[in-house]
Scaffold this active site. Structure first.
Site, PDB file in Angstrom:
ATOM      1  N   ARG A  71      13.581  15.740 -37.072  1.00  0.00           N
ATOM      2  CA  ARG A  71      13.182  15.019 -38.113  1.00  0.00           C
ATOM      3  C   ARG A  71      12.369  15.616 -39.203  1.00  0.00           C
ATOM      4  O   ARG A  71      11.109  16.222 -39.084  1.00  0.00           O
ATOM      5  CB  ARG A  71      12.398  13.633 -37.827  1.00  0.00           C
TER       6      ARG A  71
ATOM      7  N   GLU B 152       4.775  -5.488  -8.318  1.00  0.00           N
ATOM      8  CA  GLU B 152       4.201  -4.863  -7.159  1.00  0.00           C
ATOM      9  C   GLU B 152       2.508  -5.134  -7.093  1.00  0.00           C
ATOM     10  O   GLU B 152       1.745  -4.305  -6.812  1.00  0.00           O
ATOM     11  CB  GLU B 152       4.634  -3.596  -6.750  1.00  0.00           C
TER      12      GLU B 152
ATOM     13  N   ASP C  79       0.786  -1.266  -0.181  1.00  0.00           N
ATOM     14  CA  ASP C  79       0.120  -0.183   0.095  1.00  0.00           C
ATOM     15  C   ASP C  79       0.786   1.371   0.017  1.00  0.00           C
ATOM     16  O   ASP C  79       0.603   2.166  -0.652  1.00  0.00           O
ATOM     17  CB  ASP C  79      -0.939  -0.057   1.105  1.00  0.00           C
TER      18      ASP C  79
ATOM     19  N   ILE D 172       5.608   7.767 -32.773  1.00  0.00           N
ATOM     20  CA  ILE D 172       6.150   9.173 -33.460  1.00  0.00           C
ATOM     21  C   ILE D 172       7.298   9.039 -34.144  1.00  0.00           C
ATOM     22  O   ILE D 172       7.777   9.669 -35.086  1.00  0.00           O
ATOM     23  CB  ILE D 172       6.114  10.176 -32.246  1.00  0.00           C
TER      24      ILE D 172
END
Ligand code: COS
Length: 385
Positions: free
Chosen positions: A267, A363, A239, A337
Site C-alpha cells: 500500500r 473455555e 486445565d 494498519i
C-alpha cells in the site's frame, strides 16, 4: 526466536502449516460466509495423523503432549480459527476419557479418535451455567444398569457433527459441585437430539449447537471415573486444554500480523509504502513483541504440563489470558494498519478480528481465568510458597 523444537515438533509444525496454506486458506472466506462445517479439511487432518498427537501409542496415537498440540493448533489458527476450533474442541472433548477413563473406555473410543474417524465434543455449558459451571441442571439418574439423562446443553462446539460426547450432569444436585458426574454419550442414542444451531460473529466454520437429553438411557459403564467426580473431571480437562486456546491466540495473531505486513509493503500513500512510516512500524513492532511474548508463555506452559506437573491451573489460565488478550489487540491493530481495506471482507484481517473475540470468552472467560489465577495465588501464599 528459536524455541529449540525437536525434529518431530518441526515436522508437526510443517505438516500443519502445509495443510493450513494449501487446504484452509483457499476456502476460509467461503466457509466463514456460508457458516459451513469443514469436513473436507477434517478428513485431510485425519489422513495426516494430526489427530493422533496426544493419544497414547497403545490406543493408536503417537504419545506426544501439550506442546505438540499447541504447535499444530497455532498453525491451523494462523489460517482459520473456525477450523482450529473444531480440531482443538475435539481434544477438549477427549481429555475426560484420557485423564479419567477406564481401560475399556480408552480401548473403545481412543483408536477411532486418534484416526480422526469420530469427532468428540465436550458438553458442560448450559443456559444458566456458563461461568458458574457448578450450576448445571442436567441430571443423570441411575436405574438398574443404566443412567437416564435429562437436560439441555448450550453452545456446544462440534455439536451435531461429533459422534462422541463427554457430558457433565448432576447425579446428586444437593451436593453442588461434588454432585456432578461425567459421562460418555454417543450420537444416535435414543433420547439424545440436537437443538438450535447458533449463528455466530466469528469462528463460523466451526459448529455450535444445543444438545437435548430427554430420558436418554446410557449404559452405566459410560460414567467417566466415579459418581461425584464430574466437576473435577471438567476442571482438569479445562486445565489441560486452555493452553491450546492460548496457542489459538498466538496463531490468529501471527496470521493477522503477516496480513498487515504484506499489506503495508504494497500500500502506497504520500508516495511511499506505508510500512516506511514510523507510525506503522511502531504498531508492527508492538504487535511482534506481543506475539513473541505470548508464544514464549504458551510454549513454556505447555512444556511445564508435559513435564508431568500436577498443579497446572494457574499456569494454563495465564497462557490462555495473555495470549488471547494479545490476539484481540493484535487483530484489531492489524485492521487499523490496513485502514479501510482492513474493514473489508476482501482481506482476511476482519475475519481474524471477529474470530479472535471468542478466545477471550470460551473455555472460561478471561475474567474467570483471572479468578483461577487469583485463587491459586492465595493458596500459594497460605502455603508460603
Ligand atoms: N482442579 C482440581 N480441582 C478443582 C479445580 C481444578 N482446576 N478447580 C476447582 N476444583 C475443585 C475445588 O478444589 C473444589 O473442591 P472441594 O469441594 O473439595 O473444595 C471444587 O472443585 C469446587 O471448586 P470451587 O469452589 O472453586 O468452584 P466454583 O463453583 O467456585 O467455580 C470456577 C470455580 C469459576 C473456576 C469454575 O466454575 C470454572 O472454571 N468456570 C468456568 C467454566 C468454563 O470454563 N466454562 C467454559 C465452558 S467449557 S468450553
Amino acid at each position: 526466536m528459536d524455541y529449540f523444537l525437536t525434529e518431530e515438533q518441526i515436522m508437526i509444525r510443517d505438516l500443519a502449516r502445509q495443510i493450513a496454506e494449501e487446504k484452509i486458506v483457499p476456502v476460509r472466506a467461503e466457509l466463514d460466509e456460508k457458516e459451513e462445517f469443514p469436513w473436507e479439511i477434517i478428513k485431510v487432518i485425519a489422513q495426516s495423523d494430526l489427530f493422533r498427537i496426544f493419544i497414547p501409542e497403545e490406543y493408536g496415537g503417537i504419545s506426544k503432549g501439550s506442546l505438540e498440540i499447541c504447535i499444530a493448533v497455532e498453525e491451523l489458527s494462523k489460517a482459520c480459527l473456525g477450523v482450529s476450533t473444531t480440531y482443538a474442541a475435539n481434544a477438549l472433548g477427549t481429555y475426560p476419557v484420557l485423564l479419567y477413563g477406564s481401560e475399556e473406555q480408552k480401548k473403545k473410543y481412543l483408536p477411532d479418535i486418534a484416526g480422526g474417524k469420530r469427532l468428540v465434543a465436550f458438553a458442560l455449558t448450559e443456559a444458566n451455567a456458563g461461568s458458574d459451571a457448578a450450576g448445571i441442571q442436567t441430571t443423570a439418574r441411575l436405574e438398574g444398569n443404566e443412567y437416564i439423562l435429562n437436560g439441555t446443553k448450550q453452545w456446544i462446539t462440534n455439536g451435531g457433527e461429533a459422534e462422541i460426547y463427554t457430558v457433565i450432569a448432576m447425579t446428586d444436585r444437593s451436593k453442588g459441585a461434588r454432585g456432578a458426574s461425567a459421562f460418555i454419550v454417543e450420537k444416535g442414542t435414543p433420547g439424545f437430539s440436537f437443538g438450535k444451531k447458533e449463528n455466530k460473529m466469528g469462528i463460523r466454520a466451526s459448529t455450535t449447537r444445543e444438545l437435548i437429553f430427554q430420558d436418554c438411557r446410557i449404559p452405566k459403564e459410560n460414567i467417566i471415573g466415579r459418581e461425584g467426580m464430574g466437576f473435577i473431571v471438567a476442571m482438569k480437562t479445562l486445565d489441560n486444554s486452555r493452553t491450546g486456546v492460548g496457542a489459538q491466540g498466538v496463531g490468529v495473531a501471527q496470521g493477522a500480523f503477516e496480513t498487515a505486513v504484506n499489506f503495508a509493503r504494497e500500500r502506497h500513500q504520500f508516495g511511499h509504502p506505508i510500512i516506511s512510516f514510523q507510525a506503522v512500524q511502531h504498531m508492527l513492532a508492538d504487535i511482534s513483541i506481543q506475539i513473541e511474548a505470548a508464544r514464549s508463555l504458551v510454549y513454556s506452559v505447555a512444556r511445564y504440563i508435559d513435564s508431568g506437573a500436577k498443579a497446572i491451573s494457574k499456569e494454563s489460565a495465564m497462557a490462555k489470558v495473555f495470549a488471547t488478550d494479545v490476539a484481540m489487540k493484535v487483530t484489531v491493530d492489524a485492521v487499523q494498519i490496513m485502514g479501510g481495506a482492513g474493514y473489508m471482507r476482501e482481506y482476511p484481517a476482519e475475519k481474524m478480528m471477529r474470530d479472535a473475540k471468542i478466545l477471550q470468552i470460551y473455555e472460561g472467560t478471561n475474567q474467570i481465568q483471572r479468578n483461577v489465577i487469583g485463587q491459586a495465588l492465595i493458596k500459594e501464599s497460605v502455603k508460603g510458597k
